[in-house]
Design an enzyme around this catalytic site. Structure first.
Site, PDB file in Angstrom:
ATOM      1  N   ASP A  55     -30.072  -2.483 -33.437  1.00 25.21           N
ATOM      2  CA  ASP A  55     -29.827  -1.487 -32.657  1.00 25.21           C
ATOM      3  C   ASP A  55     -28.257  -1.122 -32.263  1.00 25.21           C
ATOM      4  OD1 ASP A  55     -32.708  -1.662 -32.075  1.00 25.21           O
ATOM      5  OD2 ASP A  55     -32.349  -3.011 -30.425  1.00 25.21           O
ATOM      6  N   ARG A  56     -27.810   0.047 -31.893  1.00 31.42           N
ATOM      7  CA  ARG A  56     -26.661   0.208 -31.756  1.00 31.42           C
ATOM      8  C   ARG A  56     -25.848  -0.779 -30.876  1.00 31.42           C
ATOM      9  NH1 ARG A  56     -24.626   5.724 -28.647  1.00 31.42           N
ATOM     10  NH2 ARG A  56     -22.162   5.412 -28.928  1.00 31.42           N
TER      11      ARG A  56
END
Length: 245
Positions: A55-56
């Site tokens: 995930d970012r």
């Protein structure tokens, strides 16, 4: 931005991804000019293929292949679960037990309502590494907030698996805007001086897809994690009186 390489050979390269950096550009973040794939490609001067996603907001070990053939081998290994992944997570509250297994099926797409979707098998092992109490009054009933540092091992690679599973057991990850609590996230960001998702991919263990050699790829959490001297010192200054269990 220069990426930190933690492993490199003729087939693979692994980086320590900083929080907030996309793995690759998407239409959902069209305004973002930087992504790990493009940065690493330019840094190495050759094409790269991401072997998996983070995930970012998640930091830590991110593995890339240096050819399409190796990328295909790695993709099969990830799909078949032939590697072990360990994460660190800061979560709300103190779990009643020191370890556990979350066995809870997850909808394929976390962005859509679960009703009507295919439910996928998903298990996550977790253990408590530390129990912390910070002088954060995110709940008006209490003058402090209990935080736990967990190690989490997802046995599959479902999208947002750790985030969704920890929410399921009522211990959401701090800084998780989707699955966490807004007031607490804002209070933690103010206390630590940084707004981020407190999830770190600490270790990836696998057999090399070409040579078969055992690989143990590791990235230490940055100095803002509770293991840092600054946060530990602040924790030691807290009064010893605890809230009722």
């Amino acid at each position: 931005m220069t990426l930190t390489l933690i492993y490199e050979d003729e087939h693979l390269v692994a980086i320590d991804k900083p929080p907030g950096l996309l793995v690759h550009r998407t239409q959902l973040a069209a305004r973002e000019e930087e992504a790990a794939l493009q940065l690493l490609r330019d840094q190495l001067g050759r094409p790269v293929w991401p072997a998996h996603r983070l995930d970012r907001g998640t930091s830590g070990v991110l593995l890339f292949a240096l050819s399409a053939e190796v990328a295909s081998l790695l993709g099969a290994m990830f799909e078949q679960g032939r590697m072990a992944k360990r994460y660190l997570a800061l979560v709300r509250g103190w779990p009643a037990q020191d370890e556990g297994l979350i066995d809870h099926p997850l909808a394929r797409d976390p962005e859509l309502p679960s009703a009507g979707q295919t439910m996928l098998e998903a298990q996550t092992r977790w253990s408590v590494l530390d129990r912390i109490e910070w002088p954060i009054a995110a709940d008006p009933r209490f003058s402090t907030t209990r935080i736990a540092l967990l190690e989490a091992e997802p046995l599959q690679g479902r999208r947002h698996q750790i985030r969704r599973h920890l929410k399921h057991i009522a211990h959401p990850i701090l800084g998780d805007a989707t699955h966490g609590k807004g007031p607490l996230n804002r209070a933690v960001a103010a206390y630590l001086g940084q707004q981020r998702l407190w999830l770190h991919a600490q270790r990836l263990t696998l057999a090399h897809p070409v040579t078969g050699t055992a690989l143990r790829l590791q990235a230490s959490p940055d100095a803002r994690w509770p293991a840092s001297g600054r946060v530990q010192a602040e924790n030691r200054r807290l009064p010893t009186k605890r809230r009722p269990a």
